[in-house]
Design an enzyme around this catalytic site. Structure first.
Site, short mmCIF file in Angstrom:
data_model
loop_
_atom_site.label_atom_id
_atom_site.label_comp_id
_atom_site.label_asym_id
_atom_site.label_seq_id
_atom_site.Cartn_x
_atom_site.Cartn_y
_atom_site.Cartn_z
N ALA A 79 0.84 -1.19 0.00
CA ALA A 79 0.00 0.00 0.00
C ALA A 79 0.88 1.24 0.00
CB ALA A 79 -0.87 -0.01 1.25
N GLY A 118 0.70 -4.91 1.24
CA GLY A 118 -0.43 -4.96 0.30
C GLY A 118 -0.09 -5.66 -1.00
N GLU A 121 -0.61 -9.11 -0.22
CA GLU A 121 -2.05 -9.30 0.03
C GLU A 121 -2.81 -9.36 -1.29
OE1 GLU A 121 -2.22 -6.04 2.92
OE2 GLU A 121 -3.16 -7.43 4.32
N GLU A 141 4.22 -5.21 7.92
CA GLU A 141 3.43 -4.15 8.57
C GLU A 141 3.81 -3.91 10.02
OE1 GLU A 141 2.34 -6.25 6.37
OE2 GLU A 141 0.83 -5.32 5.07
N1 COA Z 1 4.51 3.45 -0.02
C1 COA Z 1 4.95 4.63 -0.46
N2 COA Z 1 6.23 4.90 -0.75
C2 COA Z 1 7.10 3.91 -0.57
C3 COA Z 1 6.72 2.65 -0.12
C4 COA Z 1 5.35 2.43 0.16
N3 COA Z 1 4.89 1.25 0.58
N4 COA Z 1 7.81 1.86 -0.04
C5 COA Z 1 8.84 2.62 -0.44
N5 COA Z 1 8.42 3.85 -0.76
C6 COA Z 1 9.21 4.97 -1.29
C7 COA Z 1 10.26 5.45 -0.29
O1 COA Z 1 9.71 6.40 0.61
C8 COA Z 1 11.29 6.05 -1.21
O2 COA Z 1 10.82 7.33 -1.60
P1 COA Z 1 11.84 8.55 -1.80
O3 COA Z 1 12.77 8.10 -2.89
O4 COA Z 1 10.97 9.68 -2.15
O5 COA Z 1 12.54 8.71 -0.49
C9 COA Z 1 11.23 5.15 -2.45
O6 COA Z 1 9.96 4.50 -2.39
C10 COA Z 1 12.31 4.10 -2.50
O7 COA Z 1 12.28 3.39 -1.26
P2 COA Z 1 13.63 3.01 -0.49
O8 COA Z 1 13.24 2.41 0.79
O9 COA Z 1 14.54 4.19 -0.46
O10 COA Z 1 14.25 1.94 -1.48
P3 COA Z 1 14.96 0.58 -1.14
O11 COA Z 1 15.26 -0.04 -2.45
O12 COA Z 1 16.07 0.80 -0.18
O13 COA Z 1 13.88 -0.33 -0.36
C11 COA Z 1 11.73 -1.38 0.04
C12 COA Z 1 12.71 -0.75 -1.00
C13 COA Z 1 10.48 -1.73 -0.68
C14 COA Z 1 12.39 -2.63 0.62
C15 COA Z 1 11.48 -0.38 1.18
O14 COA Z 1 11.13 0.85 0.63
C16 COA Z 1 10.37 -0.79 2.11
O15 COA Z 1 10.60 -1.58 3.01
N6 COA Z 1 9.16 -0.24 1.90
C17 COA Z 1 8.05 -0.43 2.80
C18 COA Z 1 7.44 -1.79 2.60
C19 COA Z 1 6.29 -1.98 3.54
O16 COA Z 1 6.42 -1.87 4.74
N7 COA Z 1 5.14 -2.28 2.97
C20 COA Z 1 3.99 -2.49 3.73
C21 COA Z 1 3.08 -1.36 3.51
S1 COA Z 1 1.42 -1.94 3.68
#
Ligand code: COA
Length: 731
Positions: A79, A118, A121, A141
């Protein structure tokens, strides 16, 4: 094969303009393609596109199977976290999933890279899942203080069993594709071209006459989900879940997965809303974005090109230098470790070998990888050997004259456009830089112990440091998978200044006034700190703090009492765990901190010398004073421009100093207490305890405005954006 924007799909306008979801056909397979960089977050536009396409595709007689795929190197990070602070606009992810699950034809998800939150999911609502080699699937989460709220707690147990689902959700860690296959989370693992392989899977479904297979119609295997196994899972994650409220909600939701789906999902929705509204979740989401924003700096574009860092020189083969060498070797870089003494290099070799041996023993890496990394670290006693390196890190003994001499030599040896970093925790980076002919390329990289494993990297910008050099350091932090925070050049930078002048100083003061080391440590550990201040001092060595303070006194003075207990312990050779005595006793080389009456006697004497009458102090007062002192100095660090954002301070303290992440860091925590309250309490201690409790002007001002640190950060960010826009226009 053709790709159409969905507004023109299938010969008719469908009313959705979307750049992020598209459709094409491959024989009888309809391909739904998500393309929402950088992480394919399932934001409103994606959800609306998916619902529209699912509805249209279901009516198309040519399409027998639908395949959901995503562009780039990951399926989806879940999400869109930016939407979490408002109401989710319809269609919600649950509505998308309902459209998937009720589709009249099978829907298949093809997963590459990450499928998180998500994203997983959505995949679990699909009727079948194909995972690409190297894919990782997880529900992280809990790390954001929420429970999976789009069916994750209901569909995962239906696919892999309730106990395994509980373990996966409470761990927050993703599992690999093979484990996912074994557990029944995916149907097939494929290698090579994912699209071709997934299409072949779809065609097989058509050939076999396989129909839709909604996950919600399955029953949960709940065997083994009893109180003792739940307690066991909680114990396994006790360290990360300490003080957290989300685990209880996860357990409740998982238990509900044995009910009919509609009932279970209603329970999950209510619990998810509760978790989303919690302070814990606000704090953890704050830290998530703060850790990403900390590498953004005015004047540095994310797209700016960066020099390639293939080879790194580390000068000084002590514990720190060895750790830094491991950090770069782990990041796949060649390292040359330079020291003027053969014996130091030999000792360093042993430190590095022991570290890799331990990683292999713990199953973190394979022996071949450890050997490869060790082989990537070479050693030399000739300083001139650094010349070919793309980056040089000086990590010699913390002594101004020695460091100046080394930096000046390095400056003559290394081409002028390359960055030279000094690993210092106390010295002036500006002064060190000025010992070279090119101070603009000199900056501080403050690594924490152990340098290869610690998460935080403070990047210190001296008065002459060029922005490009800072940009390179931020890029290096990313290579090392560390969280960087840029600090101004003042004593102790962000973290140590707050620790010395705020947190630890107050802990020492509380001991003089009547608390014991055990009381102070236990109270702060119960508050949520990973380890109390006296235990930390004993672990790191009381002499380390004393040496730092000796450096401080060369630059600034502090009124007595200031760490009189810790410094006296150092004088007595009670250096902590390494000498078996410090604030505590340690028996037989063990790590268990045992109270020591000698220390109490010493404290009583030091207090009496200062006319302090010792008395009983409550645990609440211990916590309040230590945390408020931390916040007060934090506000000064912010006001003095040493930290750019309050959120940066939160990152420093949660990733480098053990402040509980679920409280969001000291400045976020101050906001949750309310700054008027914080100001009142600091004024109270100022009156009671005197000058060193002088309230930070920034706190008084923000409190008077009924504002917060977060609001200050937000205003600063929007002022920055406006300035950037007007600069662009002027260009
Ligand atoms: N929603 C919105 N933005 C997100 C996002 C999400 N779920 N996941 C990552 N982003 C954004 C980050 O804020 C970052 O934005 P920025 O460049 O403006 O700072 C960009 O995407 C890249 O993310 P980053 O974490 O810097 O890249 P990464 O390659 O090091 O890691 C992930 C990628 C996906 C592993 C990491 O971003 C992450 O763990 N995201 C959250 C996942 C999560 O908890 N999902 C559950 C949500 S329901």
């Amino acid at each position: 094969m053709h790709t159409l924007p969905i507004s023109f799909m299938m010969g008719e306008a469908v009313g959705v303009q979307s750049k992020v979801v598209s459709f094409d056909e491959a024989g009888s397979v309809g391909l739904i393609h998500i393309d929402n960089p950088p992480v394919n977050a399932l934001n409103h536009e994606v959800r609306a596109g998916l619902v529209e396409l699912l509805s249209q595709a279901g009516k198309n007689p040519r399409i027998k199977v639908l395949l959901v795929m995503a562009a780039g190197n990951m399926f989806s990070a879940g999400a869109d976290l930016k939407e979490f602070d408002g109401l989710f606009k319809v269609p919600t992810l649950q509505q998308v999933q309902a459209a998937v699950e009720t589709a009249p034809i099978p829907v298949v998800a093809a997963i590459q890279g990450l499928a998180l939150g998500g994203g997983l999911e959505l995949a679990m609502a699909c009727h079948y899942r194909v995972a690409h080699k190297g894919a990782k699937l997880g529900l992280p989460e809990i790390t954001l203080g929420i429970i999976p709220g789009a069916g994750g707690t209901q569909r995962l147990p239906r696919l892999i069993g309730a106990l395994r689902a509980l373990e996966m959700i409470l761990s927050g860690s993703p599992i690999g594709e093979l484990e996912a296959k074994t557990k029944g989370l995916v149907d097939e693992v494929v290698d090579g071209n994912l699209r071709e392989q997934a299409l072949a899977f779809c065609e097989r479904l058509v050939r076999d006459g396989a129909g839709p297979r909604p996950t919600c119609k399955r029953a949960t295997a709940a065997d083994g989900l009893d109180e003792s196994s739940i307690a066991q899972v909680l114990r396994a994650h006790a360290r990360t879940l300490k003080g957290r409220t989300t685990p209880a909600l996860v357990i409740e939701a998982i238990k509900a997965s044995t009910l009919p789906f509609s009932e279970g999902i209603a329970i999950e929705t209510a619990l998810a809303q509760k978790s989303l509204a919690s302070r814990e979740s606000q704090a953890l989401r704050h830290i998530f974005f703060a850790e990403r924003d900390s590498s953004k700096l005015d004047g540095i574009s994310k797209r700016a090109g960066q020099p390639e860092i293939k080879r790194v020189a580390v000068v000084g083969a002590g514990t720190m230098g060895s750790g830094i060498a491991i950090a770069f070797a782990d990041a796949g870089r060649k390292v040359i470790l330079v020291d003027n003494a053969d014996a130091a290099l030999a000792r360093s070799r042993e430190i590095i070998r022991a570290s890799y041996d331990s990683s292999v023993k713990r199953g973190r890496i394979a022996q071949e990888i450890a050997d490869e990394r060790m082989a990537g670290i070479s050693a030399s006693i000739t300083l001139a050997d650094v010349a070919e390196s793309d980056l040089v890190i000086e990590a010699v003994f913390e002594d101004m004259d020695l460091k100046k001499e080394v930096l000046s030599s390095l400056d003559r040896l290394v081409p002028a456009e390359r960055v030279i970093a000094t690993n210092t925790s106390t010295l002036s980076v500006t002064e060190l830089g000025r010992a070279t002919a090119h101070p603009s390329r000199v900056l501080g990289m403050h690594f924490f112990v152990p340098a290869h494993a610690s998460k935080l990297l403070e990047i210190v910008r001296g008065q002459d440091t060029a922005l490009e050099a800072v940009a390179t350091a931020l890029h290096v932090a990313k290579l090392l998978r560390k969280v960087p925070v840029v600090s101004g050049d003042a004593f102790g930078f962000i973290g140590n200044r707050m620790m010395l002048d705020g947190y630890f100083r107050e802990a020492d003061q509380l001991l003089l006034e009547g608390a014991s080391p055990l009381q102070v440590d236990t109270a702060l550990e119960q508050f949520g700190f990973a380890m109390g201040p006296q235990r930390v001092s004993d672990l790191g060595g009381n002499d380390v703090g004393t040496k730092a303070r000796l450096q401080l006194y060369k630059r600034e003075s502090r009124p007595d009492p200031y760490f009189v207990i810790a410094d006296r312990l150092t004088e007595l050779g009670r250096l902590g765990q390494k000498t078996g005595r410090g604030f505590y006793r340690y028996e037989g080389g063990g790590r268990e901190a045992l109270p020591d009456s000698e220390v109490i006697t010493l404290i009583e004497r030091l207090a009496a010398e200062r006319g302090i009458a010792r008395h009983q102090i409550s645990d609440d007062e211990v916590v309040e004073r230590c945390v408020l002192a931390l916040i007060n100095v934090g506000a000064m660090v912010l006001d003095e421009g040493i930290a750019t954002r309050a959120a940066d301070i939160d990152v420093v303290w949660t990733s480098g100093y053990g402040f509980p992440r679920h409280l969001g860091g000291p400045m976020f925590y101050a906001d949750t207490l309310g700054l008027p309250h914080v100001a009142d309490r600091i004024r109270y201690y100022h009156e009671r305890l005197g000058h060193y409790w002088r309230p930070a002007e920034l706190i008084l001002w923000l409190a008077a405005e009924n504002s917060s640190f977060e609001q200050r950060d937000r205003q600063r960010n929007s002022a920055r954006k406006t300035a950037l826009l007007s600069n662009t226009r002027a260009d």
